[in-house]
Write an enzyme that holds these catalytic residues in place. Structure first.
Site, PDB file in Angstrom:
ATOM      1  N   GLY A 161       0.824  -1.211   0.000  1.00  0.00           N
ATOM      2  CA  GLY A 161       0.000   0.000   0.000  1.00  0.00           C
ATOM      3  C   GLY A 161       0.852   1.251   0.000  1.00  0.00           C
ATOM      4  O   GLY A 161       0.522   2.248   0.638  1.00  0.00           O
ATOM      5  N   GLY A 197      -0.764   7.910   1.369  1.00  0.00           N
ATOM      6  CA  GLY A 197      -0.963   7.922   2.815  1.00  0.00           C
ATOM      7  C   GLY A 197       0.260   7.554   3.620  1.00  0.00           C
ATOM      8  O   GLY A 197       1.393   7.950   3.301  1.00  0.00           O
ATOM      9  N   GLY A 213       1.753   4.676   3.939  1.00  0.00           N
ATOM     10  CA  GLY A 213       2.719   3.845   3.236  1.00  0.00           C
ATOM     11  C   GLY A 213       3.692   4.658   2.409  1.00  0.00           C
ATOM     12  O   GLY A 213       4.902   4.412   2.427  1.00  0.00           O
ATOM     13  N   SER A 254      -4.324  -0.879  14.595  1.00  0.00           N
ATOM     14  CA  SER A 254      -5.060   0.327  14.963  1.00  0.00           C
ATOM     15  C   SER A 254      -5.449   0.226  16.426  1.00  0.00           C
ATOM     16  O   SER A 254      -5.693  -0.870  16.950  1.00  0.00           O
ATOM     17  CB  SER A 254      -6.319   0.458  14.104  1.00  0.00           C
ATOM     18  OG  SER A 254      -7.204   1.435  14.639  1.00  0.00           O
ATOM     19  N   TYR A 260     -13.781  -3.903  10.465  1.00  0.00           N
ATOM     20  CA  TYR A 260     -12.458  -3.259  10.458  1.00  0.00           C
ATOM     21  C   TYR A 260     -11.724  -3.498  11.771  1.00  0.00           C
ATOM     22  O   TYR A 260     -10.555  -3.904  11.773  1.00  0.00           O
ATOM     23  CB  TYR A 260     -12.612  -1.763  10.211  1.00  0.00           C
ATOM     24  CG  TYR A 260     -11.321  -0.991  10.369  1.00  0.00           C
ATOM     25  CD1 TYR A 260     -10.321  -1.058   9.404  1.00  0.00           C
ATOM     26  CD2 TYR A 260     -11.089  -0.200  11.500  1.00  0.00           C
ATOM     27  CE1 TYR A 260      -9.124  -0.373   9.544  1.00  0.00           C
ATOM     28  CE2 TYR A 260      -9.903   0.499  11.650  1.00  0.00           C
ATOM     29  CZ  TYR A 260      -8.921   0.412  10.672  1.00  0.00           C
ATOM     30  OH  TYR A 260      -7.736   1.089  10.830  1.00  0.00           O
TER      31      TYR A 260
END
Length: 298
Positions: free
Chosen positions: A22, A26, A28, A138, A164
Site C-alpha cells: 500500500g 498515505g 505507506g 489500529s 475493520y
C-alpha cells in the site's frame, strides 16, 4: 521501552531493502519516502502500478514499484515468488469500513485485505526476510471481538466498522503468534506491530456512507496528526532495536497523537489461544503455512 520523545526519523538505512504494501499513498508512501531518503532500497508494493509509479516519482532515492493486490492470493503468491531478499516487510495496506463484498478468493474484503493477504505474504516471504515483519494495526482493535467460527461474516449482520476493528485485532494476534513461532524455532527474526493514532489519510474515503466518510475525514484532521507525524510509529517499528512482539503507537492522549513509544493492547490481543486459533484458521483459508519447522513445546 524508552519513550521516543521528540524522535526524528534520521535513520541511516543504506544497504537495507524494505517492502511497503500500500505504498502509493498515505502512511505507506510517507514511510517509503523517509526510508528512501535515508538510503534504503524501497519496494512500493501496490495494486495500481500507474498510481505507484506516479507516487515513486515524488520520492528521492532507490524506489521500485511492483504490483501486489493483497486481497488476491494469486497476486500475493506471484509477488512473494519474485521479490527476492528483503530486510523488512511492512504490511501497511488496508481498507476501512468498506461495504460488504467478497474478494476473488471468496473472503470478506476487510478480512482479506487487512489480515489474510498479509498473513499469506509474510509466511511466503519469511525465508527471504532477514530482519523483521511489521504489521500496521489500529487502536480501534480494542473494540473488536473475534469470532473464529464466522470470520467471513456469513452468519452475523455485517457491520463495516466492526469488521475493520476485527481485522486490526487480527493484525496483533498475527504479530504475537508469528513471534511465538519464530522464538520457538530459534529464529532471530522479529515480528512487531504499530499503529498511527489518529492520522489524516484517505483511508476513510470508501465507507459507502457519505456522512461517515465526512466525519472520519474531518475528525482525523481536527483531532489527529499529519501523515508525516503519523508515519513515525511505522518507521520506529521498522527500524529501531525493539523486542519482538512490540506494539508501537503515539504517546499522547488516548494514543491519538504524539511521538512513538511502546503501547498496550487489549486483553484479547494477548490471548495466546485466540492467536493460535486465528493462525490455524488463516492457514486453512489461505492454504499458506508457517515455512519454518516449529520445535515441539515441552
Amino acid at each position: 521501552m524508552a519513550k521516543a520523545d521528540h524522535w526524528v526519523a534520521d535513520l541511516p538505512q543504506t544497504g537495507r531493502r524494505f517492502v511497503v504494501t500500500g505504498g502509493s499513498g498515505g502512511l505507506g508512501l510517507e514511510t517509503a519516502r523517509v526510508l528512501a531518503a535515508n538510503g534504503a532500497d524501497v519496494v512500493l508494493a501496490v495494486r495500481n502500478v500507474a498510481k505507484g509509479a506516479a507516487a515513486a516519482a515524488t520520492l528521492t532515492g532507490s524506489v521500485e514499484v511492483r504490483r501486489l493486490d493483497v486481497a488476491d492470493l494469486s497476486s500475493v503468491r506471484e509477488f512473494a515468488a519474485e521479490i527476492g531478499p528483503v530486510d523488512v516487510l511492512i504490511n501497511n495496506a488496508g481498507v476501512l469500513a468498506v461495504p460488504y463484498a467478497l474478494t476473488v478468493d471468496g473472503f470478506e474484503t476487510q478480512l482479506a485485505t487487512n489480515h489474510l493477504g498479509h498473513f499469506a505474504l509474510a509466511n511466503l516471504m519469511l525465508p527471504q526476510i532477514s530482519d523483521r515483519v511489521v504489521a500496521i494495526s489500529s487502536d480501534s482493535h480494542r473494540l473488536a471481538k473475534l469470532d473464529l467460527t464466522d470470520l467471513n461474516w456469513e452468519r452475523r449482520p455485517y457491520k463495516g466498522f466492526t469488521a475493520y476493528t476485527t481485522s486490526k485485532l487480527a493484525n496483533l494476534l498475527f504479530t504475537a503468534e508469528l513471534q511465538r513461532r519464530l522464538t520457538q524455532t530459534g529464529s532471530t527474526l522479529r515480528s512487531v506491530a504499530a499503529h498511527p493514532g489518529s492520522t489524516a489519510t484517505s483511508i476513510t474515503g470508501n465507507t459507502g456512507n457519505g456522512f461517515k466518510t465526512w466525519v472520519g475525514s474531518w475528525g482525523h484532521k481536527i483531532a489527529g496528526m499529519s501523515v508525516e507525524k503519523g508515519a513515525l510509529s511505522s518507521l520506529y517499528a521498522a527500524t529501531m532495536d525493539i523486542p519482538g512482539n512490540s506494539f508501537i503507537g503515539p504517546d499522547g492522549f488516548k494514543e491519538m497523537s504524539g511521538w512513538p513509544t511502546g503501547v498496550a493492547r487489549s486483553r484479547d490481543a494477548v490471548d495466546p489461544d485466540l492467536a493460535k486459533g486465528l493462525w490455524e484458521r488463516s492457514e486453512e483459508l489461505t492454504g499458506v503455512r508457517f515455512p519454518l519447522p516449529v520445535a515441539p513445546t515441552e
